[in-house]
Design an enzyme around this catalytic site. Structure first.
Site, PDB file in Angstrom:
ATOM      1  N   LYS A 150       2.746  -4.204   4.745  1.00  0.00           N
ATOM      2  CA  LYS A 150       1.981  -3.063   5.297  1.00  0.00           C
ATOM      3  C   LYS A 150       1.395  -3.316   6.551  1.00  0.00           C
ATOM      4  O   LYS A 150       1.194  -2.593   7.447  1.00  0.00           O
ATOM      5  CB  LYS A 150       1.355  -2.058   4.214  1.00  0.00           C
ATOM      6  CG  LYS A 150       2.227  -1.470   3.225  1.00  0.00           C
ATOM      7  CD  LYS A 150       1.377  -0.927   2.290  1.00  0.00           C
ATOM      8  CE  LYS A 150       2.326  -0.468   0.893  1.00  0.00           C
ATOM      9  NZ  LYS A 150       3.361   0.253   1.431  1.00  0.00           N
ATOM     10  N   THR A 165      11.166   3.717   4.319  1.00  0.00           N
ATOM     11  CA  THR A 165      10.270   2.547   4.201  1.00  0.00           C
ATOM     12  C   THR A 165       9.638   2.598   5.477  1.00  0.00           C
ATOM     13  O   THR A 165      10.321   2.514   6.609  1.00  0.00           O
ATOM     14  CB  THR A 165      11.162   1.511   3.963  1.00  0.00           C
ATOM     15  OG1 THR A 165      11.939   1.725   3.030  1.00  0.00           O
ATOM     16  CG2 THR A 165      10.216   0.279   3.741  1.00  0.00           C
ATOM     17  N   ASP A 224       3.321   3.710   7.152  1.00  0.00           N
ATOM     18  CA  ASP A 224       2.643   2.831   8.185  1.00  0.00           C
ATOM     19  C   ASP A 224       2.689   3.258   9.614  1.00  0.00           C
ATOM     20  O   ASP A 224       1.752   3.041  10.240  1.00  0.00           O
ATOM     21  CB  ASP A 224       3.316   1.589   8.030  1.00  0.00           C
ATOM     22  CG  ASP A 224       3.319   0.748   6.520  1.00  0.00           C
ATOM     23  OD1 ASP A 224       2.180   0.893   5.827  1.00  0.00           O
ATOM     24  OD2 ASP A 224       4.266   0.059   6.250  1.00  0.00           O
TER      25      ASP A 224
HETATM   26  O1  RIB Z   1       5.006   0.276   3.674  1.00  0.00           O
HETATM   27  C1  RIB Z   1       6.130  -0.406   3.520  1.00  0.00           C
HETATM   28  C2  RIB Z   1       6.157  -1.522   3.221  1.00  0.00           C
HETATM   29  O2  RIB Z   1       5.590  -1.796   2.097  1.00  0.00           O
HETATM   30  C3  RIB Z   1       7.313  -2.530   3.265  1.00  0.00           C
HETATM   31  O3  RIB Z   1       7.650  -2.941   4.506  1.00  0.00           O
HETATM   32  C4  RIB Z   1       7.306  -3.496   2.232  1.00  0.00           C
HETATM   33  O4  RIB Z   1       6.899  -4.810   2.798  1.00  0.00           O
HETATM   34  C5  RIB Z   1       6.001  -3.189   1.449  1.00  0.00           C
HETATM   35  O5  RIB Z   1       4.947  -3.818   1.429  1.00  0.00           O
END
Ligand code: RIB
Length: 292
Positions: free
Chosen positions: A40, A238, A242
């Protein structure tokens, strides 16, 4: 250029795609296996740098193959790595990701990310003091988040805490944080006894709850605001959170209004899911602006 300090995890994502997610005790055949940079903290640092911020990462990697790849990726994305150090007695963090049935499941092995201790962060006090925004998450020790929140309070530097993965946090950290960005699940862990509406009212202009495809909710002191997301063809979600956090931090650090910052962050996050990998679809500044 906004100066952002990211304090958090750096990991390697080991991603398996499969048409089916196995149940306990079941074995299924997967379609592909790929290794891509993640974590993250690192994801947020890369996303903020692509959006034009001057980014300093504070984190730990192992002195190993993954650690080297993580470092190379930071350099490629123009993230300052003065405070990313290899530790010799533990491996780099890894995230074991299954992409199946339109969603992901993730197990994180923190590895070197557990070495991001208050003593380690102390080396970067000047970088923290001189930043426009500190961005932090919870794949590093709890006491480090508490320590950084005290520092930000003392230095009068805004801190955005992305409380992921979820764990209960102290009232003091919540008070010290300038912005908190849980999803609905994380929100129930943070504010167990309260409904989301009650929590929003308790923390006006501080608490921003991401509600998946419905957008982002916050309370502006007079009314609840919902900033909708953008509809896209999602390939891999994914890293969407972030990207949202990084873009929100960049827009706020540049002095934009809360609502415009959320809108910018929603747009960046929606673009991020259109490609494979946590960082694969993270957009550049130009790409977000064109699409807005
Ligand atoms: O937020 C996504 C991330 O969470 C991924 O890239 C993985 O590494 C996890 O930690």
């Amino acid at each position: 250029m906004a100066k952002i300090c990211v304090i958090g995890s750096c990991s390697m994502d080991l991603v398996v795609t499969s048409s089916k997610r196995p149940h306990a005790g079941e074995t299924v055949l997967g379609d592909s296996f790929t290794t891509v940079p993640g974590g993250k903290g690192a994801n947020q640092a890369v996303a903020a740098a692509r959006l034009g911020a001057d980014v300093t990462m504070i984190g730990c990697i192992g002195d190993d193959y993954h650690g080297k790849a993580i470092m190379d990726n930071f350099k490629l994305n123009h993230v300052l790595t003065t405070f990313v150090e290899p530790v010799t007695d533990i491996e780099s963090g890894t995230a074991h990701i299954i992409l199946a049935e339109g969603d992901n499941s993730i197990i994180v092995v923190k590895g070197a990310n557990d070495r991001v201790t208050p003593a380690y962060v102390e080396r970067a006090l000047d970088a923290i003091r001189n930043s426009d925004m500190v961005l932090i998450q919870q794949e590093i020790p709890e006491e480090t988040v508490a320590y950084v929140s005290d520092l930000c309070h003392e230095f009068n530097v805004p801190m955005l805490l992305n409380p992921a993965p979820a764990r209960p946090i102290s009232e003091k950290i919540i008070e010290n944080a300038t912005y908190l960005t849980p999803n609905e699940h994380e929100c129930t862990i943070l504010f167990g006894g309260m409904s989301t509406t009650e929590a929003l009212r308790k923390y006006p202009n501080k608490l921003f709850i991401t509600v998946g495809s419905h957008g982002v909710r916050y309370y502006d002191g007079n009314q609840e605001v919902v900033v909708p997301t953008y509809k896209v063809n999602a390939i891999d979600t994914t890293g969407a959170g972030d990207t949202f956090n990084a873009a929100f931090a960049v827009a706020l650090a540049e002095g934009n209004s809360l609502q415009d910052s959320v809108k910018f962050a929603n747009r960046a996050a929606s673009l991020s899911v259109t490609k494979f990998g946590a960082q694969g679809g993270m957009p550049t500044r130009a790409e977000v602006e064109e699409s807005l």
